[in-house]
Design a protein around this motif. Structure first.
Motif, short mmCIF file in Angstrom:
data_model
loop_
_atom_site.label_atom_id
_atom_site.label_comp_id
_atom_site.label_asym_id
_atom_site.label_seq_id
_atom_site.Cartn_x
_atom_site.Cartn_y
_atom_site.Cartn_z
N UNK A 59 0.77 -1.10 -0.07
CA UNK A 59 -0.07 0.01 -0.07
C UNK A 59 0.82 1.20 -0.08
N UNK A 60 1.73 1.29 0.88
CA UNK A 60 2.79 2.34 0.81
C UNK A 60 3.56 2.74 -0.59
N UNK A 61 3.94 1.53 -0.99
CA UNK A 61 4.53 1.58 -2.28
C UNK A 61 3.59 1.91 -3.37
N UNK A 62 2.34 1.57 -3.48
CA UNK A 62 1.43 1.81 -4.67
C UNK A 62 1.05 3.40 -4.71
N UNK A 63 0.62 3.75 -3.26
CA UNK A 63 0.18 5.06 -3.12
C UNK A 63 0.93 6.35 -2.80
N UNK A 64 2.17 5.87 -2.34
CA UNK A 64 3.21 6.79 -1.78
C UNK A 64 2.84 7.69 -0.73
N UNK A 65 1.80 7.04 0.18
CA UNK A 65 1.11 7.57 1.28
C UNK A 65 2.08 6.84 2.35
N UNK A 66 2.36 7.73 3.39
CA UNK A 66 3.37 7.04 4.55
C UNK A 66 2.36 6.58 5.85
N UNK A 67 3.11 5.97 6.52
CA UNK A 67 2.64 5.64 8.01
C UNK A 67 2.37 7.01 8.56
N UNK A 68 3.32 7.84 8.68
CA UNK A 68 3.27 9.21 9.32
C UNK A 68 2.13 9.89 8.75
N UNK A 69 1.64 10.00 7.47
CA UNK A 69 0.51 10.53 6.76
C UNK A 69 -0.60 10.23 7.43
N UNK A 70 -0.75 8.74 7.66
CA UNK A 70 -2.28 8.45 8.18
C UNK A 70 -2.09 8.35 9.73
N UNK A 71 -1.01 8.40 10.51
CA UNK A 71 -1.11 8.46 11.82
C UNK A 71 -1.30 9.93 12.53
N UNK A 72 -1.05 10.68 11.56
CA UNK A 72 -1.03 12.09 12.05
C UNK A 72 -2.46 12.75 11.78
N UNK A 73 -3.42 11.88 10.97
CA UNK A 73 -4.54 12.31 10.36
C UNK A 73 -5.96 11.99 11.28
N UNK A 74 -6.79 12.62 11.02
CA UNK A 74 -8.17 12.32 11.81
C UNK A 74 -8.71 11.25 11.35
N UNK A 75 -9.71 10.59 11.97
CA UNK A 75 -10.24 9.38 11.60
C UNK A 75 -11.45 9.72 10.70
N UNK A 76 -11.97 8.63 10.10
CA UNK A 76 -13.00 8.90 8.91
C UNK A 76 -14.12 9.69 9.21
N UNK A 77 -14.73 9.29 10.36
CA UNK A 77 -16.01 10.05 10.69
C UNK A 77 -15.84 11.74 10.72
N UNK A 78 -14.77 12.35 11.14
CA UNK A 78 -14.36 13.63 11.20
C UNK A 78 -13.88 14.01 9.59
N UNK A 79 -13.26 13.47 9.05
CA UNK A 79 -12.91 13.74 7.61
C UNK A 79 -14.03 13.96 6.70
N UNK A 80 -14.77 12.75 6.95
CA UNK A 80 -16.09 12.70 6.01
C UNK A 80 -17.19 13.94 6.23
N UNK A 81 -17.17 14.23 7.51
CA UNK A 81 -18.05 15.25 7.73
C UNK A 81 -17.39 16.57 7.16
N UNK A 82 -16.17 16.94 7.34
CA UNK A 82 -15.45 17.95 6.83
C UNK A 82 -15.60 18.00 5.31
N UNK A 83 -15.38 16.58 4.72
CA UNK A 83 -15.75 16.66 3.06
C UNK A 83 -17.07 16.96 2.52
N UNK A 84 -18.19 16.43 3.48
CA UNK A 84 -19.57 16.72 3.01
C UNK A 84 -19.63 18.49 3.16
N UNK A 85 -19.27 18.95 4.27
CA UNK A 85 -19.38 20.55 4.44
C UNK A 85 -18.44 21.24 3.43
#
Length: 181
Positions: A59-85
């Motif tokens: 997954x890290x190789x395919x997407x170039x997304x790092x473990x740090x990128x996701x570790x520092x991020x919000x959970x789905x519920x928060x991001x999804x709400x922000x995305x809808x707004x």
């Protein structure tokens, strides 16, 4: 009318998804285009997976997304709400548009897993399917191939939400008056 051209990246493993492993969205990238064909915004967020919090090497190789990128991020519920707004679905007519059905299904699955409504995803256009019909292709093509077929250069990093959304927006805009919704 706004068109939310979006792409997701999700947890993944090499080969078939191992038994019992559920994919989770780890990035949402989107471009908002109004009915005049003007880009009026963009959105990009990483999401912290909770069912399988550690990204596979594949997954890290395919997407170039790092473990740090996701570790520092919000959970789905928060991001999804922000995305809808950000999409302003409460105040604007809209369609969500993606390349293939995976993105819509993945968002629905994440909403179900997080006990969230998902009827906001009903206004949806599968651009990959319509592109196949428009171009009278025997089989569907990938996003990168379609971008090149349309005479554009693929920019950014393939299999990154925001880059794929920006490249899909090029195809969307070229055929703005042809899409069925």
């Amino acid at each position: 009318m706004n068109f939310i051209i979006y792409d997701l990246e999700a947890t993944c493993w090499e080969g078939k998804t191992p038994d019992g492993l559920t994919q989770e969205t780890i990035e949402i990238g989107a471009v908002k285009i109004n009915s005049y064909g003007e880009q009026v915004g963009s959105y990009n967020r990483f999401i912290r997976p909770v069912v399988h919090p550690y990204l596979s090497p594949f997954c890290k190789s395919l997407t170039s997304i790092t473990q740090d990128d996701v570790d520092r991020s919000m959970r789905f519920e928060e991001v999804c709400q922000e995305f809808m707004e950000w999409a302003d679905i409460e105040n604007e007519d809209y369609y969500f548009c993606s390349w293939g059905s995976f993105d819509q299904k993945q968002l629905i699955n994440d909403c179900i897993r997080n006990d969230m409504d998902y009827d906001w995803l009903d206004n949806y256009i599968n651009l990959k399917k319509q592109y196949r019909d428009i171009k009278k292709l025997n089989k569907p093509v990938g996003l990168k191939a379609a971008v090149k077929k349309e005479g554009f250069e693929f920019t950014g990093i393939h299999h990154r939400g925001i880059s794929d959304a920006e490249n899909l927006a090029k195809i969307f805009l070229k055929h703005l008056d042809v899409w069925q919704y």
